[in-house]
Design a protein around this motif. Structure first.
Motif, PDB file in Angstrom:
ATOM      1  N   TRP A 136      50.960  42.363  29.522  1.00  0.00           N
ATOM      2  CA  TRP A 136      50.802  43.626  30.345  1.00  0.00           C
ATOM      3  C   TRP A 136      49.319  43.751  30.503  1.00  0.00           C
ATOM      4  CZ3 TRP A 136      54.615  46.262  26.808  1.00  0.00           C
ATOM      5  CH2 TRP A 136      55.971  45.993  27.061  1.00  0.00           C
ATOM      6  N   ALA A 137      48.255  43.598  29.514  1.00  0.00           N
ATOM      7  CA  ALA A 137      46.890  43.658  29.826  1.00  0.00           C
ATOM      8  C   ALA A 137      46.521  42.522  30.832  1.00  0.00           C
ATOM      9  CB  ALA A 137      46.358  43.654  28.521  1.00  0.00           C
ATOM     10  N   ALA A 138      46.862  41.312  30.711  1.00  0.00           N
ATOM     11  CA  ALA A 138      46.554  40.369  31.446  1.00  0.00           C
ATOM     12  C   ALA A 138      46.934  40.908  33.146  1.00  0.00           C
ATOM     13  CB  ALA A 138      47.060  39.042  31.164  1.00  0.00           C
ATOM     14  N   SER A 139      48.022  41.026  33.423  1.00  0.00           N
ATOM     15  CA  SER A 139      48.543  41.579  34.501  1.00  0.00           C
ATOM     16  C   SER A 139      47.889  42.749  35.026  1.00  0.00           C
ATOM     17  CB  SER A 139      50.184  42.078  34.460  1.00  0.00           C
ATOM     18  OG  SER A 139      50.960  41.157  34.226  1.00  0.00           O
ATOM     19  N   ALA A 140      47.345  43.691  34.445  1.00  0.00           N
ATOM     20  CA  ALA A 140      46.506  44.842  34.983  1.00  0.00           C
ATOM     21  C   ALA A 140      45.218  44.144  35.225  1.00  0.00           C
ATOM     22  CB  ALA A 140      46.652  45.903  33.728  1.00  0.00           C
ATOM     23  N   ALA A 141      44.488  43.240  34.478  1.00  0.00           N
ATOM     24  CA  ALA A 141      43.127  42.973  34.717  1.00  0.00           C
ATOM     25  C   ALA A 141      43.522  42.057  36.068  1.00  0.00           C
ATOM     26  CB  ALA A 141      42.720  41.837  33.568  1.00  0.00           C
ATOM     27  N   ALA A 154      55.217  41.361  40.200  1.00  0.00           N
ATOM     28  CA  ALA A 154      56.645  41.011  39.898  1.00  0.00           C
ATOM     29  C   ALA A 154      56.964  40.020  38.506  1.00  0.00           C
ATOM     30  CB  ALA A 154      56.922  39.712  41.222  1.00  0.00           C
ATOM     31  N   ALA A 155      55.859  39.188  38.356  1.00  0.00           N
ATOM     32  CA  ALA A 155      56.011  38.409  37.113  1.00  0.00           C
ATOM     33  C   ALA A 155      56.274  39.495  36.051  1.00  0.00           C
ATOM     34  CB  ALA A 155      54.856  37.479  36.966  1.00  0.00           C
ATOM     35  N   ALA A 156      55.216  40.312  35.955  1.00  0.00           N
ATOM     36  CA  ALA A 156      55.097  41.084  34.647  1.00  0.00           C
ATOM     37  C   ALA A 156      56.510  42.138  34.527  1.00  0.00           C
ATOM     38  CB  ALA A 156      53.988  42.262  35.009  1.00  0.00           C
ATOM     39  N   SER A 157      56.881  42.840  35.755  1.00  0.00           N
ATOM     40  CA  SER A 157      58.112  43.450  35.746  1.00  0.00           C
ATOM     41  C   SER A 157      59.385  42.570  35.325  1.00  0.00           C
ATOM     42  CB  SER A 157      58.376  44.024  36.902  1.00  0.00           C
ATOM     43  OG  SER A 157      59.556  44.874  37.141  1.00  0.00           O
TER      44      SER A 157
END
Length: 177
Positions: A22-27, A157-160
């Protein structure tokens, strides 16, 4: 079953990997949005670096979610009658019995909390396809902005989707919550 009820059921390593994802997705989304909003018709070296950061964040996010989902065993409620999938042989179940693992993961049987991640992933994937299509029909080809917006939507989309995959291993069928 809510996220707060499912979170403690995750293995500690899977929790850490999910947080990393989730942190990598947000960054990655922040870097992608910076490129999409701040870049002009050409990418400066700084914006090229930001786009590279977004791509690397996507790889880290996907790798951490896949690893977390692979390490998280299915909950006991997901295994019916105490049979594990690896213990089943083709002759163990009658032909009319729908407990075979090909039918166990129908998205409609998950609680709404878990199912919403799948729907969100599909919506974000549609956004990525829309921006990719818009970039392809441009006479000059895909712009840096359309590529960056595709990255943002693909990261979401990947994170979800991978969050759905992880929590679907814990969630009991809809009738049991």
């Amino acid at each position: 079953m809510t996220m707060s009820e499912m979170w403690p059921q995750l293995r500690p390593l899977c929790r850490k990997l999910a947080l990393l994802g989730w942190a990598a997705s947000a960054a990655g989304m922040a870097a992608g949005l910076a490129v999409a909003i701040a870049s002009g018709t050409r990418l400066s070296p700084m914006m090229s670096t930001m786009q590279l950061v977004s791509g690397v964040c996507m790889a880290v996010s996907v790798a951490s979610f896949v690893t977390a989902a692979a390490l998280q065993p299915r909950s006991a409620a997901r295994r019916q009658d105490g049979l594990r999938d690896r213990d089943l042989r083709p002759g163990d179940l009658p032909h009319h019995d729908f407990r075979h693992r090909d039918f166990q993961h129908d998205a409609g049987e998950f609680p709404a909390t878990v199912q919403s991640f799948l729907l969100g992933s599909l919506a974000l994937l549609a956004g990525a396809v829309a921006f990719a299509g818009a970039g392809l029909v441009l006479q000059s080809g895909p712009s840096a902005q359309s590529v960056a917006f595709c990255q943002v939507f693909l990261l979401g989309a990947a994170a979800s989707g991978f969050t759905f995959m992880l929590f679907s291993r814990l969630a009991p069928p809809r009738g049991r919550n």
